[in-house]
Design an enzyme around this catalytic site. Structure first.
Site, PDB file in Angstrom:
ATOM      1  N   MET A   1       0.908  -1.205   0.133  1.00 20.35           N
ATOM      2  CA  MET A   1      -0.085   0.160  -0.142  1.00 20.35           C
ATOM      3  C   MET A   1       0.682   1.369   0.125  1.00 20.35           C
ATOM      4  O   MET A   1       0.539   2.184  -0.526  1.00 20.35           O
ATOM      5  CB  MET A   1      -1.054   0.027   1.188  1.00 20.35           C
ATOM      6  CG  MET A   1      -1.994   1.106   0.933  1.00 20.35           C
ATOM      7  SD  MET A   1      -3.058   1.005  -0.247  1.00 20.35           S
ATOM      8  CE  MET A   1      -4.031  -0.571   0.076  1.00 20.35           C
ATOM      9  N   CYS A   2       1.941   1.240   0.725  1.00 15.93           N
ATOM     10  CA  CYS A   2       2.924   2.245   0.557  1.00 15.93           C
ATOM     11  C   CYS A   2       3.540   2.747  -0.739  1.00 15.93           C
ATOM     12  O   CYS A   2       3.417   3.859  -0.985  1.00 15.93           O
ATOM     13  CB  CYS A   2       3.997   2.230   1.707  1.00 15.93           C
ATOM     14  SG  CYS A   2       5.196   0.544   1.377  1.00 15.93           S
TER      15      CYS A   2
END
EC number: 6.2.1.64
Length: 450
Positions: A228-229
């Site tokens: 997700m980062c």
């Protein structure tokens, strides 16, 4: 049908074959040196030429087809032309305009309609006497009693988890007699086909006799996912931009609306937002077609490959129901990118298969290992989703329902040695398996590990 009954019926049957099925009758009404003699050793029967065999395929060989997409359309057509008259098909998708170049049972006026319903109607109109029963739903909504009514299951799916589920169902249906031998009448052959571009595979699974789908799970790469980062902060690929638009932005813009991947309006919105992000980070390659491929996990499809793999699958279906020739042994790969090359080999049973292995699996862990780390280890080893763990006397961890999760989540921070004794059995259930299939692990607490 029992072998003796087929033999007697073949001897007395004088029914004149239908003219349109002359090719099928040339195969099933005369003897052959290529009959599947290996079935006799398994207790499954041998080929008996005659009208009784034809009638068995026509009247009693009830077939379930999983999927009505590119491969499924071909399978339905081939089954109808191969003497099978009672066919069911399951597909939860609706027809998209992008399907029309290869899913030949559909037309432009069918866009938006359920694939299963349209495919069933088309086949029945084209091949008289064939009954195709459609099911527009998720195949996981059916229990084992539904699957037990079929003589054969053919998969034309592109979803690994769905195939794992059906595989576990068919394995769970196999019963044994008083002597511990497998009951042949409970063995439902599972024929699995798959295509990707110019490549394809077909395999024959006889539950409990041959390797099952779960045995070959390591040959399939794990599903693609992105941190997700990376999606939110440092996108580097066009797929990152599409994931950002479909996962993060959609939730922000439409928090109470579920994305419909078959909706042109929804997909156009995702494409435009993904393109904006790609231009911001100077990432080429975001197109509408690419966006659809990422969001819907579309596997490249070639019509000719679908036709070849379907022919292999239905050929094996006819052999499995009539014993007219040797069954594939048991995995066939088709590679057509640089020519026509095929390779057949036996995929052996995996000794530690989580579905078809009869021996209890052994898990060696240090007694100080936290339960949450043990769950991670088990999940990765068997590619599970949300495993639930039960000992011989109590629930160790239950992810669902919420009440049981609250009651057992405290065990996640406890050492396995506090929860289980050395040699104790652990039963594990998971959504990828049907309810009555579970992993049985014997815990060995090994103090030599650090």
């Amino acid at each position: 049908m029992p072998l003796a009954k087929i033999r007697k019926t073949n001897m007395r049957s004088s029914r004149v074959p239908e003219e349109r099925d002359w090719d099928l009758h040339r195969l099933l009404l005369r003897g052959t040196p290529f009959g599947n003699e290996t079935n006799e050793a398994m207790g499954l029967g041998v080929f008996e030429p005659g009208m009784a065999t034809v009638e068995f395929v026509r009247d009693e060989a009830k077939v379930l087809v999983l999927g009505a997409g590119g491969l499924g359309c071909e399978i339905l057509k081939d089954l109808a032309f191969s003497g099978f008259k009672d066919i069911h098909v399951i597909d939860m998708d609706t027809i998209d305009i992008s399907n029309l170049n290869r899913q030949f049972l559909f037309r432009r006026v069918d866009v938006g309609q359920p694939k299963a319903l349209v495919a069933a109607k088309f086949v029945m109109e084209r091949v008289k006497g064939v009954k195709v029963t459609p099911h527009h739903c998720d195949l996981r909504t059916f229990d084992s009693s539904f699957y037990s009514q079929f003589r054969l299951v053919i998969s034309g799916l592109d979803n690994i988890d769905a195939r794992r589920f059906v595989n576990s169902v068919l394995v769970s249906l196999v019963e044994t007699d008083e002597d511990g031998d497998l009951d042949p009448s409970t063995i439902i052959p599972f024929i699995d086909g798959g295509t990707e571009g110019f490549k394809g595979q077909a395999r024959v699974i006889l539950p409990r006799l041959t390797s099952c789908f779960e045995c070959s799970l390591d040959s399939f790469p794990p599903p693609t996912s992105f941190p997700m980062c990376t999606i939110a902060e440092t996108p580097r690929q066009p797929a990152h931009c599409v994931a950002y638009a479909s996962v993060i932005l959609w939730e922000k813009e439409f928090p109470n609306v579920k994305m419909d991947t078959d909706s042109p309006d929804h997909m156009q919105w995702v494409y435009e937002k993904a393109l904006e992000r790609a231009e911001k980070y100077d990432i080429p390659g975001v197109t509408y077609a690419f966006t659809l491929g990422v969001v819907k996990n579309i596997i490249p499809a070639v019509a000719s490959t679908n036709a070849i793999i379907s022919a292999m699958c239905v050929n094996e279906a006819l052999k499995a129901m009539s014993y007219c020739s040797q069954t594939m042994h048991n995995y066939h790969m088709h590679m057509g990118a640089t020519g026509i090359y095929s390779h057949t080999f036996e995929y052996e049973k995996k000794p530690h298969c989580g579905v078809c292995a009869t021996d209890t699996q052994v898990l060696k862990v240090h007694p100080n290992t936290l339960l949450q780390d043990v769950i991670v280890q088990i999940t990765e080893a068997y590619r599970l989703k949300k495993p639930a763990l039960m000992s011989e006397s109590k629930s160790i961890f239950m992810p669902n329902p919420p009440a049981l999760y609250e009651a057992t989540k405290g065990n996640l921070e406890k050492a396995i040695g506090e929860l289980l004794q050395d040699g104790q059995h652990l039963t594990i259930t998971d959504p990828v398996f049907i309810g009555d299939v579970s992993l049985n692990l014997r815990i060995e607490l090994d103090t030599s590990e650090h």
